[in-house]
Design an enzyme around this catalytic site. Structure first.
Site, PDB file in Angstrom:
ATOM      1  N   ASP A 290      57.586  59.314  41.835  1.00 32.69           N
ATOM      2  CA  ASP A 290      57.425  60.277  40.782  1.00 32.69           C
ATOM      3  C   ASP A 290      58.992  60.572  40.230  1.00 32.69           C
ATOM      4  O   ASP A 290      59.814  60.084  40.749  1.00 32.69           O
ATOM      5  CB  ASP A 290      56.929  61.609  40.992  1.00 32.69           C
ATOM      6  CG  ASP A 290      56.511  62.444  39.912  1.00 32.69           C
ATOM      7  OD1 ASP A 290      56.838  61.722  38.551  1.00 32.69           O
ATOM      8  OD2 ASP A 290      55.522  63.293  39.760  1.00 32.69           O
TER       9      ASP A 290
HETATM   10  C1  BGC Z   1      55.576  63.723  36.212  1.00 33.83           C
HETATM   11  C2  BGC Z   1      54.567  62.713  36.195  1.00 33.83           C
HETATM   12  C3  BGC Z   1      54.853  61.758  35.151  1.00 33.83           C
HETATM   13  C4  BGC Z   1      56.569  61.399  35.318  1.00 33.83           C
HETATM   14  C5  BGC Z   1      56.847  60.388  34.160  1.00 33.83           C
HETATM   15  C6  BGC Z   1      57.010  63.378  35.932  1.00 33.83           C
HETATM   16  O1  BGC Z   1      57.857  64.383  35.957  1.00 33.83           O
HETATM   17  O2  BGC Z   1      55.273  64.461  37.326  1.00 33.83           O
HETATM   18  O3  BGC Z   1      53.395  62.967  36.141  1.00 33.83           O
HETATM   19  O4  BGC Z   1      54.196  60.600  35.098  1.00 33.83           O
HETATM   20  O5  BGC Z   1      57.121  62.723  35.142  1.00 33.83           O
HETATM   21  O6  BGC Z   1      56.907  61.079  33.012  1.00 33.83           O
END
Ligand code: BGC
Length: 759
Positions: A290
């Site tokens: 993530d």
């Molecule tokens: C979120 C994810 C997301 C990623 C990319 C993160 O802050 O937890 O769910 O896919 O950002 O945007």
């Protein structure tokens, strides 16, 4: 350099057996694919391998310790395997061209984006879509999203989010399918199929991501990113099933969660990512970190430096570094004289190359994207019609005293109150990156269009989050003169989603004031509260005092039109709550499938489980949702009242539309294992079926339950079916059911050995 790269692409294409396809997640790689990937891998330097494992954020997306955007120079030198946040056929083509024509190996780039509930055409937020209890709808919405996104150059989405959430304080509850593992599993699989379809190489298919692995929804106190304490049994029986379903549906990638589970951050958890995800669930696809998830291992306090964080994540099995650039920066120094780490890097690179192969990027690096195709498929009349139909099915009618709804078409003047009514941005919901507020229909616009002869008078009265009550008097006065009142209350969509936790689920003071004063001013007239929100809200006063309540969530591009269809009766409401609504924040967590206690609530006995200042029941139970017609349920019939462990059982129930209009009903089946070696949920969702019934018609709905449905994790954490009594409940929601019992006889059946010990 150019000719070498061109040669390399040509070689790749030449050795390619034609368009490859199929989901990658749990399918073993074919021999040709393995040969192709291995031979390409053998030509890469360590730095080039780490380049494949590095995702580069688009300009403007950087936060914290991230690298600069995927610049032409970085792509040319093979430092970028994927890019997040850039879309558009021309923009992605320009970068892809550099990758395939100017880099040494010509390996194409993956373009990724959070396509969560639509791309340009915005569908209901996932929680709302779950309220449709219609997996075919979820699949086709995801298919449309994939069609639009791929035409615009995207080949990888970070969806579906499949986290079970039982705490509405957690803002990300809006991104999932609510509290029940069964609905969560069915929706997860449907969305994966929609995004990926049968063949990933199809130009309208993109790689899906099941996230966030696992237990993120259990973040303490509903505070986003907070630690989660989850028992082993709850982890396996509640949080894992939707991931298992996504993997069984072939999901191509999985993203670990931010939240430490029992002290162990998933980005560094060998147990979670290797023993459980790959070992027990059989996942063979890509694991993508993530955003800043690897670097956060330092803040979690399990790594002292970014280098240590990178090694921990690589060892745990995180293949792609989404935003931190720490794999490229720090792994070379550690990997050179560490064969074990080196072979893990090889394995991760192989998985990235395999995903690219499965997408067919070595044959067509542009995956069929073009501005012309984008113009043809993006936000068309057909996609808008699909969004409107989806939105209608997602709306839940919570109360309808004295048949307040549908509103009469003869109404001459309608008072619309609440700032959310005019808020088209909120109508789209959180996680809309490409969709435009100006292309979304607000509640106000939808109501105006529905009946041009009707005079619609709007006054905000109060904004969802502001404390200002000065404008309420005007709103009150206008309501007095109207034939009917629609009051739009709730929360702005940017107060839901990531990092948007709430301590109070009650309506803020100004909104409650608005509701109370307008309701008083318009007493006797049809008054409808329309909720716009991404989580259950505690609305006891509204539930008691307002005659009609419609839960509209955030419905996307067609919010206002779909809502008007419901309010004026063009469509009978059919959505059901995928999550329990509490009476007060203090009841949280309150959810259907809690296990029984030794002292279940008994109002006549004070020494039983409950509160002394509030009923123990929810405001609206799981699965609740009214219709403009009425349904009668017959008795529940079973194919047998005794089965052997391992056998299936058939269940059927006749449902009659006893009202005057045709409508859909979601027939729900709940299960309880009456006596088992561990305490089991009082009831859990086991099946459901949306049916369309003409006025007066009866349909018999049948379900089949097998060993997996009757199984649970026993004291040794084996998945078993134990002999003993079971009860099945069928009905229109989880609290209004008819029931039937059966017995499982014979020996305990072990479906899976003990789970790998939690670490
Ligand atoms: C979120 C994810 C997301 C990623 C990319 C993160 O802050 O937890 O769910 O896919 O950002 O945007």
């Amino acid at each position: 350099m150019l000719s070498l790269a061109a040669l390399s692409v040509a070689a790749c294409s030449a050795s390619h057996p034609g368009p490859p396809g199929g989901p990658v997640g749990s399918a073993p790689a074919g021999a040709r694919e393995t040969r192709f990937v291995d031979s390409l891998l053998s030509t890469l330097t360590l730095e080039e391998e780490l380049g494949q494992l590095t995702m580069s954020p688009a300009e403007g997306l950087q936060t914290g310790p991230t690298r600069p955007a995927g610049s032409a120079a970085q792509i040319r030198s093979g430092q970028v395997g994927s890019i997040i946040g850039i879309w558009g056929a021309d923009r992605t083509h320009a970068l892809q061209r550099i990758a395939v024509e100017e880099s040494r190996h010509g390996i194409p780039i993956l373009f990724s984006l959070d396509v969560i509930h639509g791309f340009r055409t915005v569908f209901p937020v996932p929680l709302a879509e779950a309220a449709s209890f219609d997996p075919a709808l979820a699949q086709s919405n995801a298919r449309i999203a994939a069609t639009e996104a791929t035409a615009n150059g995207i080949t990888w989405t970070f969806a579906p989010m499949v986290d079970i959430a039982r705490d509405p304080r957690w803002g990300r509850i809006v991104e999932g399918s609510g509290e029940e593992p069964y609905l969560g599993s069915v929706m997860a699989a449907a969305r994966v199929r929609g995004f990926q379809d049968a063949r990933l190489s199809d130009s309208a298919s993109m790689l899906a991501t099941a996230k966030h692995f696992a237990g993120y929804g259990a973040s303490e106190g509903g505070r986003d990113y907070a630690t989660a304490e989850i028992s082993e049994r709850t982890f396996w029986s509640t949080y894992l099933p939707p991931f298992r379903a996504a993997i069984d549906a072939g999901v191509g990638s999985v993203m670990p969660s931010f939240s430490a589970v029992n002290g162990s951050p998933p980005h560094a958890s060998v147990w979670m990512l290797r023993d459980v995800l790959r070992g027990r669930l059989g996942f063979e696809g890509l694991v993508v970190s993530d955003w800043t998830g690897i670097m956060e291992l330092v803040k979690h306090g399990v790594a002292a430096t970014s280098g240590e964080a990178a090694q921990l994540a690589m060892r745990a099995g995180v293949d792609v570094d989404m935003s931190d650039g720490v794999y490229s920066d720090s792994l070379p120094a550690h990997a050179r004289d560490n064969p074990e780490l080196r072979s893990e890097i090889d394995a991760a690179t192989r998985r990235v190359l395999r995903a690219k192969y499965e997408l067919g990027l070595f044959s067509d690096p542009y995956h069929g994207a073009s501005e012309a195709r984008a113009a043809r498929v993006t936000l068309t009349a057909a996609t808008r019609a699909a969004a409107r139909a989806a939105a209608r099915e997602s709306i839940v009618l919570l109360k309808n005293e004295r048949a307040t709804l549908p509103l009469s078409r003869d109404i001459k003047s309608l008072a619309v109150r609440g700032a959310l009514a005019a808020d088209a941005k909120s109508a789209m919901g959180s996680w809309t990156i490409v969709g435009q507020a100006r292309e979304a229909v607000s509640v106000l616009d939808g109501l105006r269009r529905a009946n041009p002869a009707m005079r619609v008078r709007y006054a905000a009265g109060a904004a969802p989050e502001a404390a200002d009550t000065n404008e309420i008097s005007e709103a009150e006065a206008l309501a007095r003169d109207a034939d009917a009142v629609v009051l739009v209350l709730g929360e702005s969509s940017d107060r839901t989603g990531e990092a948007e936790s709430r301590a109070f689920l009650e309506l803020p003071f100004a909104q409650l004031q608005l509701a109370q004063r307008v309701t008083r001013a318009a007493r006797g007239k049809p008054i409808v509260v329309v909720l716009m929100n991404g989580r259950p809200l505690a609305i006891p006063w509204i539930a008691d005092s307002v005659p009609a309540i419609v839960e509209s969530w955030y419905l996307g591009s067609e919010h206002g039109n779909a809502l008007a269809d419901i309010l004026f009766g063009a469509y009978s409401p059919s959505g059901k709550l995928p999550v329990t609504f509490p009476r007060a924040t203090g009841q949280v967590p309150i959810y259907l499938a809690h296990t029984n206690t030794g002292r279940p609530h008994n109002p006549e006995d004070g020494y039983t489980s409950g509160y002394n200042d509030l009923p123990e029941t929810p405001l609206f139970p799981y699965g609740f949702g009214l219709s403009y017609t009425t349904f009668r349920y017959g008795d529940v019939h079973l194919s047998s009242d005794r089965i052997r462990a391992g056998d299936s059982i058939g269940v059927s129930v006749a449902v009659t539309n006893t009202g005057a209009r045709d409508a859909d009903e979601v027939v729900q089946l709940y299960l309880r294992d009456d006596v088992a070696s561990v305490a089991r949920p009082v009831r859990q969702l086991a099946r459901f079926q949306r049916v369309h019934l003409r006025a007066g018609a009866t349909d018999t709905v049948s379900f089949m339950l097998g060993a997996r449905d009757l199984s649970f994790y026993d004291l040794q954490m084996r998945r078993v079916v134990e002999p003993g009594g079971f009860t099945l409940f069928a009905g229109t929601n989880s609290a209004e059911t008819k029931e039937a019992r059966f017995v499982v006889v014979g020996d305990t059946l072990v479906l899976e050995p003990s789970t790998p010990r939690m670490q």
